[in-house]
Write a protein that holds these residues in place. Structure first.
Motif, PDB file in Angstrom:
ATOM      1  N   LYS A  40      27.464  -9.017 -34.485  1.00 26.97           N
ATOM      2  CA  LYS A  40      26.306  -9.331 -33.637  1.00 26.97           C
ATOM      3  C   LYS A  40      26.563 -10.589 -32.811  1.00 26.97           C
ATOM      4  O   LYS A  40      26.410 -10.595 -31.596  1.00 26.97           O
ATOM      5  CB  LYS A  40      25.052  -9.563 -34.495  1.00 26.97           C
ATOM      6  N   THR A  41      26.940 -11.666 -33.521  1.00 26.51           N
ATOM      7  CA  THR A  41      27.175 -12.928 -32.833  1.00 26.51           C
ATOM      8  C   THR A  41      28.288 -12.771 -31.801  1.00 26.51           C
ATOM      9  O   THR A  41      28.187 -13.259 -30.673  1.00 26.51           O
ATOM     10  CB  THR A  41      27.535 -14.017 -33.858  1.00 26.51           C
ATOM     11  N   THR A  42      29.340 -12.059 -32.186  1.00 23.86           N
ATOM     12  CA  THR A  42      30.456 -11.848 -31.274  1.00 23.86           C
ATOM     13  C   THR A  42      29.993 -11.132 -30.010  1.00 23.86           C
ATOM     14  O   THR A  42      30.352 -11.522 -28.887  1.00 23.86           O
ATOM     15  CB  THR A  42      31.556 -11.038 -31.981  1.00 23.86           C
ATOM     16  N   PRO A  80      22.296 -20.254 -29.777  1.00 18.81           N
ATOM     17  CA  PRO A  80      23.405 -19.822 -30.630  1.00 18.81           C
ATOM     18  C   PRO A  80      22.982 -19.733 -32.099  1.00 18.81           C
ATOM     19  O   PRO A  80      21.925 -20.237 -32.478  1.00 18.81           O
ATOM     20  CB  PRO A  80      24.461 -20.915 -30.448  1.00 18.81           C
ATOM     21  N   GLU A  81      23.833 -19.087 -32.866  1.00 18.29           N
ATOM     22  CA  GLU A  81      23.547 -18.901 -34.291  1.00 18.29           C
ATOM     23  C   GLU A  81      23.399 -20.252 -34.994  1.00 18.29           C
ATOM     24  O   GLU A  81      22.454 -20.482 -35.737  1.00 18.29           O
ATOM     25  CB  GLU A  81      24.704 -18.110 -34.896  1.00 18.29           C
ATOM     26  N   ASN A  82      24.376 -21.137 -34.774  1.00 13.56           N
ATOM     27  CA  ASN A  82      24.291 -22.473 -35.349  1.00 13.56           C
ATOM     28  C   ASN A  82      23.835 -23.419 -34.250  1.00 13.56           C
ATOM     29  O   ASN A  82      24.592 -23.737 -33.351  1.00 13.56           O
ATOM     30  CB  ASN A  82      25.644 -22.928 -35.874  1.00 13.56           C
ATOM     31  N   LEU A 156      18.932 -14.631 -28.210  1.00 16.43           N
ATOM     32  CA  LEU A 156      18.582 -15.479 -29.349  1.00 16.43           C
ATOM     33  C   LEU A 156      19.273 -14.957 -30.603  1.00 16.43           C
ATOM     34  O   LEU A 156      19.011 -13.842 -31.053  1.00 16.43           O
ATOM     35  CB  LEU A 156      17.060 -15.470 -29.552  1.00 16.43           C
ATOM     36  N   ASP A 157      20.159 -15.755 -31.143  1.00 13.20           N
ATOM     37  CA  ASP A 157      20.897 -15.338 -32.332  1.00 13.20           C
ATOM     38  C   ASP A 157      20.170 -15.882 -33.565  1.00 13.20           C
ATOM     39  O   ASP A 157      20.223 -17.076 -33.844  1.00 13.20           O
ATOM     40  CB  ASP A 157      22.337 -15.876 -32.260  1.00 13.20           C
ATOM     41  N   GLU A 158      19.504 -15.004 -34.260  1.00 13.54           N
ATOM     42  CA  GLU A 158      18.709 -15.333 -35.445  1.00 13.54           C
ATOM     43  C   GLU A 158      17.755 -16.498 -35.186  1.00 13.54           C
ATOM     44  O   GLU A 158      17.870 -17.570 -35.786  1.00 13.54           O
ATOM     45  CB  GLU A 158      19.641 -15.633 -36.627  1.00 13.54           C
ATOM     46  N   PRO A 159      16.783 -16.260 -34.300  1.00 13.18           N
ATOM     47  CA  PRO A 159      15.913 -17.365 -33.879  1.00 13.18           C
ATOM     48  C   PRO A 159      14.987 -17.903 -34.967  1.00 13.18           C
ATOM     49  O   PRO A 159      14.570 -19.048 -34.886  1.00 13.18           O
ATOM     50  CB  PRO A 159      15.090 -16.757 -32.733  1.00 13.18           C
TER      51      PRO A 159
HETATM   52 MG   LIG Z   1      25.941 -13.850 -36.543  1.00  9.78          MG
END
Ligand SMILES: [Mg+2]
Ligand SMILES: Nc1ncnc2c1ncn2[C@@H]1O[C@H](COP(=O)(O)OP(=O)(O)OP(=O)(O)O)[C@@H](O)[C@H]1O
Lengths: 321, 246
Positions: A40-42, A80-82, A156-159
């Motif tokens: 997903k993030t990729t 981003p995720e982080n 939005l990555d895991e908002p």
């Molecule tokens: Mg991810």
């Protein structure tokens, strides 16, 4: 608004994202689901242009990410995720910096920062150093930064990771609201969240797209449809035989003390038949409930490869279903 | 332009809010003060030939070079390596600023900070000026030399910071490259071939600084420093583009 075609990312010799294609029309909130490490993030990083694709193409608002990276960057807001902030900056300074980098005219910066602070509920920490913020606040400041320039596309990555329950509700409301004027892609592991805020869901597993549709479509397309749980005050063996004899019932499993679960084929509703059966035989019907497959069932079904790795009862069930 | 300004401003804020800046500044003042004292004491000795103290100050002693070789990597090591390590680079490089703008912004901020480090040395100029009549031509030329040398060294540091995500490794790499860039010219004295000697002489930073401190602004020195700065900044931009998302 977002066209992804044949997108592939290869790390070393593994296709972490393999030939993924989808289209997101303007004003849609798309949920991106998949187990850890699914890609997903990729995929999101490739859409933003932060990660170059091995092959395939991404177009945002008609612009190709590889050809016009700055044009695409100007049109997206990315969380981003982080979420990383500059620790030495105050929240307000950080948001002003993000606004300036996005090219917001000097005169408008103040109003935009105000608005983003309000929307993401970070007004109370605006004078605090970003390095001292709690996880949830950091997440919200990151989100405020992502939408400060009102981009047509939000990624939005895991908002909602790290937010308290009240904030989760508020941020979901915010995302739903944003979905009216923006195109949103969000990834999450919280399935109820997807049902609440996303009009459409993509499920990716091991780099491959395994499902694409509205939450309702995914649930109804799930083979093995509904299940009925019944508890009858009746001799187990007799009851089991009678239930198995019902047309449309299959996979009857006894759980002791008159409890049974049976899968219902197709779209038939067997609850009436079960009731009539109980009446005809003079059994008391203690309990009956029909369960429709949840998005969770669909998710587990599509992303479980090996019954041995399925430890939880729920997982096993899906595997035998 | 406003974006670049925002980048520079943010970077300067980072410099002045980190303890590192003050450590570097203090060490810089200390070493410069010490060197100044040594030079004055040395020149006070009647047996030595009269020389301009500022000429010695600007590149005339090994302290000057040692200090630059150490301090520049410390100034630059954080610039890109830290953004990559913490992940802030992900936000920066998905904003509508180009990799070149990011590199130039960081370079300008480091350069401003570097010049700031030299600011207190005007105290020595003032001290000397109050005791003797000094010629300001060589002083300005000396500072120009320091600025040019600084830009070259800083661009090397920025490149190594773009290559790795660990600040310390970035600093060590920068130091290694700088030692090579610096000593390349010194090899001049070891070779005999006229062409090679000429080429190496062109790259001899020590003699560049010597000339500047004498008040000679040789355009070849200026071109050499500026073109190398440009080259390293270009390489840093390419390194940043190539290493995104890794
Ligand atoms: Mg991810
Ligand atoms: N720079 C990299 N080099 C090598 N492999 C990588 C790199 N980045 C990611 N991967 C691999 O790619 C795969 C997909 O990672 P990705 O972060 O996209 O997963 P994800 O779906 O976001 O997972 P999660 O739900 O845990 O966030 C993982 O197996 C990961 O190890």
């Amino acid at each position: 608004m977002i066209e992804v075609e044949g997108l592939t990312k290869r790390f070393v010799d593994k296709d972490v994202v393999a030939n993924v294609s989808f289209f997101v029309p303007e004003g849609e909130v798309l949920g991106f689901l998949g187990p850890n490490g699914a890609g997903k993030t990729t995929t999101m990083r490739m859409i933003t242009g932060f990660l170059p694709a091995t092959s395939g193409s991404v177009r945002v608002a008609g612009l190709d990410v590889a050809r016009d990276p700055l044009g695409v960057r100007a049109r997206i807001g990315y969380l981003p995720e982080n979420v990383a902030l500059y620790p030495e900056m105050r929240v307000e300074e950080y948001l002003r910096f993000r606004a300036a980098v996005e090219g917001i005219p000097h005169g408008e910066v103040k109003a935009r920062v105000e608005e983003a602070c309000d929307r993401c509920m970070v007004g109370d920490v605006r004078r605090q150093l970003a390095g001292t913020l709690s996880k949830g606040y950091r997440q919200r400041v990151g989100l405020a930064g992502a939408l400060i320039h009102k981009p047509p596309v939000l990624i939005l990555d895991e908002p909602t990771v790290g937010l308290d329950p009240r904030q989760i509700v508020k941020i979901r409301e915010l995302i739903t609201e944003l979905g009216r004027e923006h195109t949103v892609i969000l990834s999450t592991h919280i399935l109820p969240e997807v049902e609440q805020v996303c009009r459409r869901v993509l499920i990716i597993d091991d780099g491959k797209l395994v499902a694409d549709g509205t939450p309702q479509q995914l649930r109804s397309g799930f083979s093995g449809a509904a299940e009925i749980n019944v508890q009858l005050d009746a001799p187990d063996a007799e009851a089991r035989a009678a239930l198995e004899a019902l047309p449309g019932a299959s996979n009857v499993r006894g759980e002791g003390s008159g409890k049974f679960r049976l899968a219902v084929d197709g779209s038939a509703d067997l609850r009436r038949e079960v009731f009539k059966l109980a009446v005809a035989r003079g059994w008391v019907l203690l309990e009956m409930a029909q369960t429709v497959p949840s998005l969770e069932d669909v998710f587990l079904r599509l992303t479980t490869h090996d019954a041995e790795t399925a430890h939880e009862g729920q997982l096993e069930e899906v595997a035998n279903a | 332009m406003r974006k670049l300004f925002a980048l520079v401003q943010r970077e300067l804020l980072a410099y002045f809010s980190s303890p590192l800046a003050y450590v570097v500044l203090t060490a810089f003042l200390f070493i410069n003060g010490y060197v100044f004292y040594l030079i004055v004491a040395f020149l006070n000795n009647p047996s030595v030939q009269a020389m301009a103290p500022l000429k010695l100050m600007f590149g005339g002693t090994i302290f000057f070079w040692l200090y630059l070789l150490f301090v520049v990597p410390v100034i630059t090591m954080r610039l890109l390596a830290e953004e990559r390590r913490t992940g802030t680079l992900e936000v920066l490089l998905t904003s509508p600023v180009s990799e070149a703008q990011v590199v130039i912004g960081k370079f300008l901020a480091a350069f401003v900070f570097y010049l700031f480090l030299w600011l207190p040395t005007w105290v020595y100029v003032a001290i000397l000026a109050s005791h003797a009549k000094i010629d300001f031509g060589p002083v300005w030329a000396g500072y120009l030399g320091i600025a040019l040398l600084g830009s070259l060294f800083l661009s090397v540091g920025l490149l190594t910071s773009a290559l790795v995500r660990n600040q310390i490794i970035a600093a060590i790499l920068a130091f290694a490259v700088l030692v090579v860039v610096f000593s390349l010219g010194l090899v001049e004295n070891l070779v005999t071939g006229a062409a090679l000697k000429g080429a190496l002489g062109y790259m001899n930073l020590w003699s560049h600084m010597d000339d500047f401190a004498k008040g000679i602004v040789d355009s070849r020195h200026v071109v050499y420093n500026l073109s190398l700065t440009g080259l390293f900044l270009f390489l840093a931009t390419k390194a940043l583009e190539a290493s995104k998302g890794r």
